[in-house]
Design a protein around this motif. Structure first.
Motif, PDB file in Angstrom:
ATOM      1  N   ARG A   1     134.623 -34.398  71.096  1.00  0.00           N
ATOM      2  CA  ARG A   1     133.186 -34.611  71.123  1.00  0.00           C
ATOM      3  C   ARG A   1     132.688 -34.791  69.704  1.00  0.00           C
ATOM      4  O   ARG A   1     133.004 -34.026  68.814  1.00  0.00           O
ATOM      5  CB  ARG A   1     132.499 -33.421  71.766  1.00  0.00           C
ATOM      6  CG  ARG A   1     132.933 -33.284  73.223  1.00  0.00           C
ATOM      7  CD  ARG A   1     132.027 -32.396  73.936  1.00  0.00           C
ATOM      8  NE  ARG A   1     130.704 -32.988  73.919  1.00  0.00           N
ATOM      9  CZ  ARG A   1     129.728 -32.586  74.698  1.00  0.00           C
ATOM     10  NH1 ARG A   1     129.912 -31.639  75.535  1.00  0.00           N
ATOM     11  NH2 ARG A   1     128.548 -33.142  74.623  1.00  0.00           N
ATOM     12  N   ARG A   2     131.902 -35.806  69.515  1.00  0.00           N
ATOM     13  CA  ARG A   2     131.350 -36.089  68.193  1.00  0.00           C
ATOM     14  C   ARG A   2     129.898 -35.657  68.151  1.00  0.00           C
ATOM     15  O   ARG A   2     129.151 -35.860  69.094  1.00  0.00           O
ATOM     16  CB  ARG A   2     131.448 -37.572  67.880  1.00  0.00           C
ATOM     17  CG  ARG A   2     132.861 -38.043  67.797  1.00  0.00           C
ATOM     18  CD  ARG A   2     132.913 -39.475  67.397  1.00  0.00           C
ATOM     19  NE  ARG A   2     134.299 -39.928  67.383  1.00  0.00           N
ATOM     20  CZ  ARG A   2     134.658 -41.122  67.020  1.00  0.00           C
ATOM     21  NH1 ARG A   2     133.760 -42.001  66.646  1.00  0.00           N
ATOM     22  NH2 ARG A   2     135.916 -41.459  67.031  1.00  0.00           N
ATOM     23  N   MET A   3     129.513 -35.091  67.031  1.00  0.00           N
ATOM     24  CA  MET A   3     128.123 -34.686  66.853  1.00  0.00           C
ATOM     25  C   MET A   3     127.375 -35.788  66.116  1.00  0.00           C
ATOM     26  O   MET A   3     127.958 -36.473  65.273  1.00  0.00           O
ATOM     27  CB  MET A   3     128.053 -33.414  66.016  1.00  0.00           C
ATOM     28  CG  MET A   3     128.309 -32.170  66.789  1.00  0.00           C
ATOM     29  SD  MET A   3     127.780 -30.737  65.839  1.00  0.00           S
ATOM     30  CE  MET A   3     129.341 -30.263  65.163  1.00  0.00           C
ATOM     31  N   CYS A   4     126.123 -35.913  66.442  1.00  0.00           N
ATOM     32  CA  CYS A   4     125.304 -36.865  65.709  1.00  0.00           C
ATOM     33  C   CYS A   4     125.091 -36.334  64.291  1.00  0.00           C
ATOM     34  O   CYS A   4     125.291 -35.153  64.008  1.00  0.00           O
ATOM     35  CB  CYS A   4     123.970 -37.095  66.411  1.00  0.00           C
ATOM     36  SG  CYS A   4     122.931 -35.638  66.498  1.00  0.00           S
ATOM     37  N   LEU A   5     124.683 -37.197  63.405  1.00  0.00           N
ATOM     38  CA  LEU A   5     124.555 -36.840  61.997  1.00  0.00           C
ATOM     39  C   LEU A   5     123.542 -35.724  61.790  1.00  0.00           C
ATOM     40  O   LEU A   5     123.765 -34.811  60.990  1.00  0.00           O
ATOM     41  CB  LEU A   5     124.163 -38.075  61.189  1.00  0.00           C
ATOM     42  CG  LEU A   5     124.198 -37.936  59.691  1.00  0.00           C
ATOM     43  CD1 LEU A   5     125.594 -37.534  59.234  1.00  0.00           C
ATOM     44  CD2 LEU A   5     123.796 -39.230  59.032  1.00  0.00           C
ATOM     45  N   SER A   6     122.428 -35.761  62.522  1.00  0.00           N
ATOM     46  CA  SER A   6     121.417 -34.715  62.339  1.00  0.00           C
ATOM     47  C   SER A   6     121.938 -33.368  62.829  1.00  0.00           C
ATOM     48  O   SER A   6     121.613 -32.330  62.245  1.00  0.00           O
ATOM     49  CB  SER A   6     120.127 -35.085  63.074  1.00  0.00           C
ATOM     50  OG  SER A   6     120.369 -35.189  64.458  1.00  0.00           O
ATOM     51  N   CYS A   7     122.775 -33.351  63.870  1.00  0.00           N
ATOM     52  CA  CYS A   7     123.342 -32.091  64.349  1.00  0.00           C
ATOM     53  C   CYS A   7     124.320 -31.519  63.331  1.00  0.00           C
ATOM     54  O   CYS A   7     124.376 -30.313  63.128  1.00  0.00           O
ATOM     55  CB  CYS A   7     124.046 -32.288  65.684  1.00  0.00           C
ATOM     56  SG  CYS A   7     122.941 -32.747  67.017  1.00  0.00           S
ATOM     57  N   LYS A   8     125.099 -32.391  62.690  1.00  0.00           N
ATOM     58  CA  LYS A   8     126.032 -31.923  61.666  1.00  0.00           C
ATOM     59  C   LYS A   8     125.271 -31.289  60.508  1.00  0.00           C
ATOM     60  O   LYS A   8     125.661 -30.257  59.990  1.00  0.00           O
ATOM     61  CB  LYS A   8     126.869 -33.088  61.140  1.00  0.00           C
ATOM     62  CG  LYS A   8     127.966 -33.506  62.069  1.00  0.00           C
ATOM     63  CD  LYS A   8     128.789 -34.602  61.423  1.00  0.00           C
ATOM     64  CE  LYS A   8     129.841 -35.117  62.380  1.00  0.00           C
ATOM     65  NZ  LYS A   8     130.628 -36.192  61.793  1.00  0.00           N
ATOM     66  N   ARG A   9     124.180 -31.936  60.101  1.00  0.00           N
ATOM     67  CA  ARG A   9     123.383 -31.392  59.004  1.00  0.00           C
ATOM     68  C   ARG A   9     122.808 -30.031  59.381  1.00  0.00           C
ATOM     69  O   ARG A   9     122.770 -29.109  58.575  1.00  0.00           O
ATOM     70  CB  ARG A   9     122.265 -32.351  58.644  1.00  0.00           C
ATOM     71  CG  ARG A   9     122.752 -33.582  57.937  1.00  0.00           C
ATOM     72  CD  ARG A   9     121.611 -34.502  57.579  1.00  0.00           C
ATOM     73  NE  ARG A   9     122.107 -35.719  56.994  1.00  0.00           N
ATOM     74  CZ  ARG A   9     121.535 -36.877  57.121  1.00  0.00           C
ATOM     75  NH1 ARG A   9     120.409 -36.997  57.813  1.00  0.00           N
ATOM     76  NH2 ARG A   9     122.048 -37.960  56.567  1.00  0.00           N
ATOM     77  N   LYS A  10     122.351 -29.915  60.634  1.00  0.00           N
ATOM     78  CA  LYS A  10     121.782 -28.660  61.091  1.00  0.00           C
ATOM     79  C   LYS A  10     122.846 -27.560  61.072  1.00  0.00           C
ATOM     80  O   LYS A  10     122.585 -26.433  60.656  1.00  0.00           O
ATOM     81  CB  LYS A  10     121.229 -28.826  62.505  1.00  0.00           C
ATOM     82  CG  LYS A  10     120.465 -27.614  62.999  1.00  0.00           C
ATOM     83  CD  LYS A  10     120.012 -27.779  64.421  1.00  0.00           C
ATOM     84  CE  LYS A  10     118.891 -28.767  64.533  1.00  0.00           C
ATOM     85  NZ  LYS A  10     118.335 -28.861  65.881  1.00  0.00           N
TER      86      LYS A  10
END
Length: 128
Positions: free
Chosen positions: A76-85
């Motif tokens: 599962r890949r996280m979106c960029l904003s989720c990774k930053r969070k």
């Protein structure tokens, strides 16, 4: 300026054949096994010879690699904003008992309680 002879003059210091991860791609799973069997080859040669052998294989010979790919779970890949969070959450220090003890008690906050706010509201006109 030194002239290049076209061949590689560097010899590998140690031959390390790391198997790599199983993927959802049958060809990459085949290359993983092929690399383990041919540790002495360079990366380019592993891919070149592995691709040639893959093209010559029948569907029955490819079936084990297809099964591995089918049963490997999807990453599962996280979106960029989720990774930053997630990175921001990891940076926050954990609250210690001292920090919790220094907080003001809720009763000292000068807000009205909910019950007082609810009872003070009355509609100005009728909706009929």
């Amino acid at each position: 300026m030194a002239q290049s002879t076209g061949g590689t003059s560097r010899a590998p210091l140690s031959v390390v054949c790391k198997p790599g991860k199983k993927t959802r791609n049958p060809y990459l799973n085949f290359l993983r096994d092929f690399r383990q069997q041919n540790c002495h080859l360079s990366v380019v040669e592993v891919v070149r010879q592995g691709a040639e052998r893959w093209r010559q294989m029948s569907d029955d010979q490819k079936l084990p690699y297809v099964k591995i790919a089918f049963y490997t779970p999807m990453k599962r890949r996280m979106c960029l904003s989720c990774k930053r969070k997630m990175l921001r959450m990891k940076r926050r220090p954990m609250k210690t008992e001292d920090a919790i003890a220094r907080r003001k008690p809720i009763s000292s906050i000068p807000w009205q309680s909910r019950s007082q706010t609810r009872n003070s509201y009355e509609p100005s006109g009728s909706l009929q």
